[in-house]
Design a protein around this motif. Sequence first.
Motif, PDB file in Angstrom:
ATOM      1  N   ILE A 115       0.850  -1.179   0.000  1.00  0.00           N
ATOM      2  CA  ILE A 115       0.000   0.000   0.000  1.00  0.00           C
ATOM      3  C   ILE A 115       0.889   1.233   0.000  1.00  0.00           C
ATOM      4  O   ILE A 115       1.896   1.284   0.712  1.00  0.00           O
ATOM      5  CB  ILE A 115      -0.940  -0.003   1.220  1.00  0.00           C
ATOM      6  N   ALA A 116       0.531   2.224  -0.803  1.00  0.00           N
ATOM      7  CA  ALA A 116       1.308   3.465  -0.898  1.00  0.00           C
ATOM      8  C   ALA A 116       0.390   4.643  -0.619  1.00  0.00           C
ATOM      9  O   ALA A 116      -0.719   4.712  -1.142  1.00  0.00           O
ATOM     10  CB  ALA A 116       1.935   3.593  -2.278  1.00  0.00           C
ATOM     11  N   MET A 117       0.863   5.549   0.221  1.00  0.00           N
ATOM     12  CA  MET A 117       0.084   6.738   0.557  1.00  0.00           C
ATOM     13  C   MET A 117       0.777   7.991   0.044  1.00  0.00           C
ATOM     14  O   MET A 117       2.007   8.071   0.071  1.00  0.00           O
ATOM     15  CB  MET A 117      -0.064   6.878   2.083  1.00  0.00           C
ATOM     16  N   THR A 118      -0.026   8.948  -0.360  1.00  0.00           N
ATOM     17  CA  THR A 118       0.490  10.276  -0.662  1.00  0.00           C
ATOM     18  C   THR A 118       0.562  11.056   0.648  1.00  0.00           C
ATOM     19  O   THR A 118       0.061  10.593   1.686  1.00  0.00           O
ATOM     20  CB  THR A 118      -0.436  11.023  -1.635  1.00  0.00           C
ATOM     21  N   THR A 119       1.144  12.233   0.603  1.00  0.00           N
ATOM     22  CA  THR A 119       1.168  13.088   1.790  1.00  0.00           C
ATOM     23  C   THR A 119      -0.256  13.382   2.251  1.00  0.00           C
ATOM     24  O   THR A 119      -0.551  13.347   3.453  1.00  0.00           O
ATOM     25  CB  THR A 119       1.908  14.402   1.485  1.00  0.00           C
ATOM     26  N   GLU A 120      -1.146  13.632   1.302  1.00  0.00           N
ATOM     27  CA  GLU A 120      -2.544  13.918   1.638  1.00  0.00           C
ATOM     28  C   GLU A 120      -3.188  12.728   2.348  1.00  0.00           C
ATOM     29  O   GLU A 120      -3.940  12.900   3.316  1.00  0.00           O
ATOM     30  CB  GLU A 120      -3.340  14.282   0.383  1.00  0.00           C
ATOM     31  N   ASP A 121      -2.916  11.512   1.860  1.00  0.00           N
ATOM     32  CA  ASP A 121      -3.448  10.313   2.517  1.00  0.00           C
ATOM     33  C   ASP A 121      -2.962  10.224   3.958  1.00  0.00           C
ATOM     34  O   ASP A 121      -3.740   9.935   4.875  1.00  0.00           O
ATOM     35  CB  ASP A 121      -3.014   9.037   1.776  1.00  0.00           C
ATOM     36  N   LEU A 122      -1.671  10.453   4.162  1.00  0.00           N
ATOM     37  CA  LEU A 122      -1.104  10.384   5.505  1.00  0.00           C
ATOM     38  C   LEU A 122      -1.741  11.426   6.422  1.00  0.00           C
ATOM     39  O   LEU A 122      -2.055  11.131   7.582  1.00  0.00           O
ATOM     40  CB  LEU A 122       0.415  10.577   5.453  1.00  0.00           C
ATOM     41  N   MET A 123      -1.977  12.632   5.904  1.00  0.00           N
ATOM     42  CA  MET A 123      -2.589  13.682   6.718  1.00  0.00           C
ATOM     43  C   MET A 123      -4.010  13.307   7.146  1.00  0.00           C
ATOM     44  O   MET A 123      -4.457  13.678   8.232  1.00  0.00           O
ATOM     45  CB  MET A 123      -2.603  15.009   5.959  1.00  0.00           C
ATOM     46  N   LYS A 124      -4.721  12.550   6.326  1.00  0.00           N
ATOM     47  CA  LYS A 124      -6.084  12.118   6.661  1.00  0.00           C
ATOM     48  C   LYS A 124      -6.099  11.088   7.790  1.00  0.00           C
ATOM     49  O   LYS A 124      -7.141  10.834   8.380  1.00  0.00           O
ATOM     50  CB  LYS A 124      -6.772  11.510   5.441  1.00  0.00           C
ATOM     51  N   SER A 125      -4.964  10.489   8.080  1.00  0.00           N
ATOM     52  CA  SER A 125      -4.908   9.416   9.081  1.00  0.00           C
ATOM     53  C   SER A 125      -5.010   9.922  10.514  1.00  0.00           C
ATOM     54  O   SER A 125      -5.165   9.139  11.435  1.00  0.00           O
ATOM     55  CB  SER A 125      -3.622   8.604   8.927  1.00  0.00           C
ATOM     56  N   ASN A 126      -4.900  11.231  10.714  1.00  0.00           N
ATOM     57  CA  ASN A 126      -5.027  11.851  12.028  1.00  0.00           C
ATOM     58  C   ASN A 126      -4.005  11.270  13.018  1.00  0.00           C
ATOM     59  O   ASN A 126      -4.362  10.683  14.049  1.00  0.00           O
ATOM     60  CB  ASN A 126      -6.448  11.726  12.571  1.00  0.00           C
ATOM     61  N   LEU A 127      -2.747  11.471  12.703  1.00  0.00           N
ATOM     62  CA  LEU A 127      -1.663  10.957  13.541  1.00  0.00           C
ATOM     63  C   LEU A 127      -1.717  11.506  14.962  1.00  0.00           C
ATOM     64  O   LEU A 127      -1.390  10.797  15.917  1.00  0.00           O
ATOM     65  CB  LEU A 127      -0.311  11.277  12.906  1.00  0.00           C
ATOM     66  N   THR A 128      -2.146  12.750  15.128  1.00  0.00           N
ATOM     67  CA  THR A 128      -2.216  13.344  16.462  1.00  0.00           C
ATOM     68  C   THR A 128      -3.182  12.560  17.340  1.00  0.00           C
ATOM     69  O   THR A 128      -2.879  12.236  18.493  1.00  0.00           O
ATOM     70  CB  THR A 128      -2.638  14.820  16.371  1.00  0.00           C
TER      71      THR A 128
END
Length: 106
Positions: free
Chosen positions: A81-94
């Motif tokens: 699976i590959a994520m873009t920066t936008e995908d990663l930001m949607k993951s709500n890391l905080t």
Amino acid sequence: MRMLVNVTCPIEPFNSMVRNGTAGEIIGRVVEDIKPESIYFTEVDGHRGAVMIVDVAEPSAIPSIAEPWFLNFEAVCEFRIAMTTEDLMKSNLTMLAEKWNGVQMN
């Protein structure tokens, strides 16, 4: 879902296909059928290889990506699976950090 596909082709049958002139034509047909977002040809552990980015709408599409490589070149295909920066930001890391920070399993 965007996936990174690593393709590794063994020396044979690829060498024979290069010698008889069929390798390029078959690769062209495979790439035309798969329609990757991008593809790069490279060396993988001393073998011919390719790295593709493909959009996989559903898991049942994976065989249509892998089988042309398996059947024509006896290749190994690895899917990630590959994520873009936008995908990663949607993951709500905080939120994930708050939820899991310091959690220890006993």
